[in-house]
Design a protein around this motif. Structure first.
Motif: not given
Length: 359
Positions: A70-92
């Motif tokens: 489902e396109h809409e769900l994929k968009e939401m998941m990509l947005e969450e992934i992008s947010e987590l990709e920003e968080k992970i280096p800061h936590l490291e």
């Protein structure tokens, strides 16, 4: 880094198990020792758990994304992934900082010495201003201040003052204050409006809870007693309660006259002497390791000009980290946290450069 973090988690689990054993519960010394050890790594373990949860969530989302249609769900998941990709280096980065070697003195109280240097009466007046600045900072931080010794001038200035700041972590916050502090301002006595430059020296020492940590031979000490005096040489009392101790091998002289008895003053003076000798040993160790010396931001070097207080422009500049703040009035009223936080961050960054490969 992750092997080190796993080792810390393992140690945390072992300590928790030990604290539940009868052997430890019935032994107050061991109980205190293990609780202290546990407290020292709690923050690392909590931050690592947070990291693992976020990293796990990130990996799950990436995996689920592969099968999502489902396109809409994929968009939401990509947005969450992008947010987590920003968080992970800061936590490291936070985890790397938490793994840096801890200064064993960070949680200690501090002994602070302020001395007027170049500038005569104006330097003595600035010494009094800086003493007030540290007492206001102590009040803001819920620390307590105890005066050990002071030598006043007749114009509300201080030739020198030694005092104790008591509070958990006081040394970790104030250890970067050692050095030469310079003031640029028009003295009240200057009729032409000319700006004068004066200096004071500040030394910050970790207070030793047990002076037995430093070997002091009593035969190396010359102890004199005299009458406490205030500004202008007027006697505060009529007994020889003030104490002066000279450590003959090093030439260090310490005095205490603000205690209520000769015994109290001797105890206070011995504590200052022990802390000075301890600092000398630490400085010798630092100097012998070049990489560690590079990681310091001027701690302990009393001849280094570390900061300028410019009154006409209302600014404070720390020369070690090239930081200027335009808030002189509030700074002198004890609002030091912005500068202290910047010094800590700089020191951590320098340490990370030196130990980055090991982590």
């Amino acid at each position: 880094m992750f092997q080190k973090l796993d080792d810390v988690v393992k140690k945390h689990e072992e300590l928790n198990q030990l604290l539940m054993t009868e052997e430890v519960i019935s032994n107050p010394t061991k109980l205190m020792e293990y609780n202290k050890a546990l407290a020292s790594i709690n923050e690392i373990v909590e931050k690592y758990k947070e990291y693992q949860e976020i990293k796990g969530e990130y990996e799950t989302l990436k995996e689920d994304l592969k099968s999502e249609k489902e396109h809409e769900l994929k968009e939401m998941m990509l947005e969450e992934i992008s947010e987590l990709e920003e968080k992970i280096p800061h936590l490291e980065e936070e985890l790397k900082i938490l793994l840096l070697p801890k200064d064993p003195n960070d949680e200690k109280n501090v002994i602070v010495e302020i001395r007027a240097a170049a500038g005569g009466d104006e330097a003595a007046l600035f010494a009094a201003d800086v003493f007030r600045m540290y007492t206001r900072y102590a009040e803001r931080s819920k620390y307590k201040v105890e005066i050990i010794d002071k030598n006043e001038t007749g114009i509300n200035g201080l030739k020198e003052i030694t005092f104790l700041i008591k509070g958990n972590g006081a040394y970790s916050r104030l250890k970067y204050e050692s050095g030469v502090h310079r003031v640029q301002r028009v003295p009240d006595t200057e009729s032409s409006g000319r700006i004068h430059t004066s200096t004071i020296t500040v030394a910050v020492l970790p207070e030793l809870e047990d002076i037995a940590q430093v070997e002091i031979n009593q035969s190396d000490l010359k102890i004199d007693t005299y009458r406490s005096s205030g500004a202008g040489g007027q006697h505060v009392n009529t007994t020889d309660s003030a104490v002066r101790i000279t450590h003959k091998p090093t030439g260090i002289v310490v005095t205490s006259q603000d205690g209520r008895s000769q015994l109290k003053n001797k105890e206070a003076a011995m504590k200052v002497l022990a802390s000075k000798l301890y600092e000398m040993e630490l400085e010798a160790q630092r100097s012998s390791v070049e990489s560690e010396r590079k990681s310091q931001v001027g701690m302990g070097d009393r001849s280094e000009k570390i900061r300028t207080y410019n009154f006409p422009q209302g600014r404070i500049t720390d020369h070690r980290i090239k930081l200027t703040l335009h808030k002189l009035e509030t700074y002198l009223d004890g609002d030091l946290d912005e500068m202290i936080d910047a010094l800590i961050a700089y020191n951590q960054a320098e340490l990370l450069k030196n130990v980055g490969d090991e982590i």
